[in-house]
Design a protein around this motif. Structure first.
Motif, PDB file in Angstrom:
ATOM      1  N   THR A  57      -8.252  37.590  -0.082  1.00 27.64           N
ATOM      2  CA  THR A  57      -7.895  36.971   1.193  1.00 27.64           C
ATOM      3  C   THR A  57      -6.504  37.407   1.628  1.00 27.64           C
ATOM      4  OG1 THR A  57      -9.253  35.048   0.660  1.00 27.64           O
ATOM      5  CG2 THR A  57      -7.619  34.777   2.403  1.00 27.64           C
ATOM      6  N   ASP A 101      -6.578  40.977   2.841  1.00 25.18           N
ATOM      7  CA  ASP A 101      -7.170  41.058   4.178  1.00 25.18           C
ATOM      8  C   ASP A 101      -6.166  40.637   5.243  1.00 25.18           C
ATOM      9  OD1 ASP A 101      -9.552  41.906   3.078  1.00 25.18           O
ATOM     10  OD2 ASP A 101     -10.508  39.923   3.182  1.00 25.18           O
ATOM     11  N   ILE A 102      -5.446  39.549   4.986  1.00 19.58           N
ATOM     12  CA  ILE A 102      -4.447  39.066   5.952  1.00 19.58           C
ATOM     13  C   ILE A 102      -3.344  40.092   6.129  1.00 19.58           C
ATOM     14  CG2 ILE A 102      -2.655  37.324   6.321  1.00 19.58           C
ATOM     15  CD1 ILE A 102      -4.558  35.308   4.968  1.00 19.58           C
ATOM     16  N   ALA A 151      -3.467  43.313   5.605  1.00 19.50           N
ATOM     17  CA  ALA A 151      -4.001  44.495   6.283  1.00 19.50           C
ATOM     18  C   ALA A 151      -4.125  44.249   7.780  1.00 19.50           C
ATOM     19  CB  ALA A 151      -5.349  44.884   5.695  1.00 19.50           C
ATOM     20  N   SER A 152      -4.577  43.069   8.183  1.00 28.62           N
ATOM     21  CA  SER A 152      -4.709  42.777   9.613  1.00 28.62           C
ATOM     22  C   SER A 152      -3.337  42.679  10.271  1.00 28.62           C
ATOM     23  CB  SER A 152      -5.503  41.493   9.835  1.00 28.62           C
ATOM     24  OG  SER A 152      -4.782  40.369   9.367  1.00 28.62           O
ATOM     25  N   GLU A 153      -2.358  42.098   9.564  1.00 27.18           N
ATOM     26  CA  GLU A 153      -1.006  42.026  10.123  1.00 27.18           C
ATOM     27  C   GLU A 153      -0.412  43.417  10.282  1.00 27.18           C
ATOM     28  OE1 GLU A 153       1.164  39.420   7.529  1.00 27.18           O
ATOM     29  OE2 GLU A 153       0.423  37.616   8.541  1.00 27.18           O
ATOM     30  N   GLN A 154      -0.662  44.301   9.328  1.00 23.72           N
ATOM     31  CA  GLN A 154      -0.147  45.665   9.423  1.00 23.72           C
ATOM     32  C   GLN A 154      -0.789  46.394  10.598  1.00 23.72           C
ATOM     33  OE1 GLN A 154      -0.723  48.049   5.947  1.00 23.72           O
ATOM     34  NE2 GLN A 154       0.351  49.808   6.801  1.00 23.72           N
ATOM     35  N   THR A 155      -2.074  46.198  10.812  1.00 25.16           N
ATOM     36  CA  THR A 155      -2.764  46.830  11.933  1.00 25.16           C
ATOM     37  C   THR A 155      -2.190  46.337  13.257  1.00 25.16           C
ATOM     38  OG1 THR A 155      -4.780  46.961  10.618  1.00 25.16           O
ATOM     39  CG2 THR A 155      -5.016  47.185  12.996  1.00 25.16           C
ATOM     40  N   ILE A 156      -1.973  45.032  13.360  1.00 28.43           N
ATOM     41  CA  ILE A 156      -1.394  44.460  14.579  1.00 28.43           C
ATOM     42  C   ILE A 156       0.002  45.021  14.814  1.00 28.43           C
ATOM     43  CG2 ILE A 156      -0.521  42.312  15.590  1.00 28.43           C
ATOM     44  CD1 ILE A 156      -2.876  40.890  14.173  1.00 28.43           C
ATOM     45  N   ARG A 157       0.802  45.108  13.744  1.00 32.44           N
ATOM     46  CA  ARG A 157       2.172  45.619  13.851  1.00 32.44           C
ATOM     47  C   ARG A 157       2.181  47.087  14.291  1.00 32.44           C
ATOM     48  NH1 ARG A 157       3.758  43.518   9.455  1.00 32.44           N
ATOM     49  NH2 ARG A 157       3.081  45.197   8.093  1.00 32.44           N
ATOM     50  N   LYS A 190      -0.172  48.668  16.041  1.00 34.10           N
ATOM     51  CA  LYS A 190      -0.596  48.734  17.441  1.00 34.10           C
ATOM     52  C   LYS A 190       0.549  48.356  18.374  1.00 34.10           C
ATOM     53  CE  LYS A 190      -5.515  47.789  16.809  1.00 34.10           C
ATOM     54  NZ  LYS A 190      -6.598  46.818  17.080  1.00 34.10           N
TER      55      LYS A 190
END
Length: 74
Positions: free
Chosen positions: A26, A29-30, A32-38, A40
């Motif tokens: 978990t 996953d969190i 990884a999603s924060e890194q993707t948002i950052r 972008k």
């Protein structure tokens, strides 16, 4: 297999390992999603900055300031 506390109620070690594994996945996953948002957001801001710099006229180089002569008192 004879019934005992491990096969009737489950091992506490296994349960803690499963919980730790779930927590680990978990968290990964969190992150990884924060890194993707950052990434972008960084790309979007970089693109906006480059567009803004393209609209501005090129900056003229500043002239070097002359050095003041030091006064000696005698």
């Amino acid at each position: 297999m004879a019934p005992n506390k491990d096969n009737l109620f489950g091992s506490k070690k296994q349960a803690s390992l499963v919980k730790a594994s779930q927590l680990d996945s978990t968290v990964r996953d969190i992150l990884a999603s924060e890194q993707t948002i950052r990434e972008k957001k960084t790309a979007r801001l970089r693109e906006l900055r480059l567009q803004q710099e393209a609209l501005l006229p090129p900056a003229e180089p500043k002239a070097k300031a002359k050095k003041k002569a030091s006064k000696t008192s005698e």
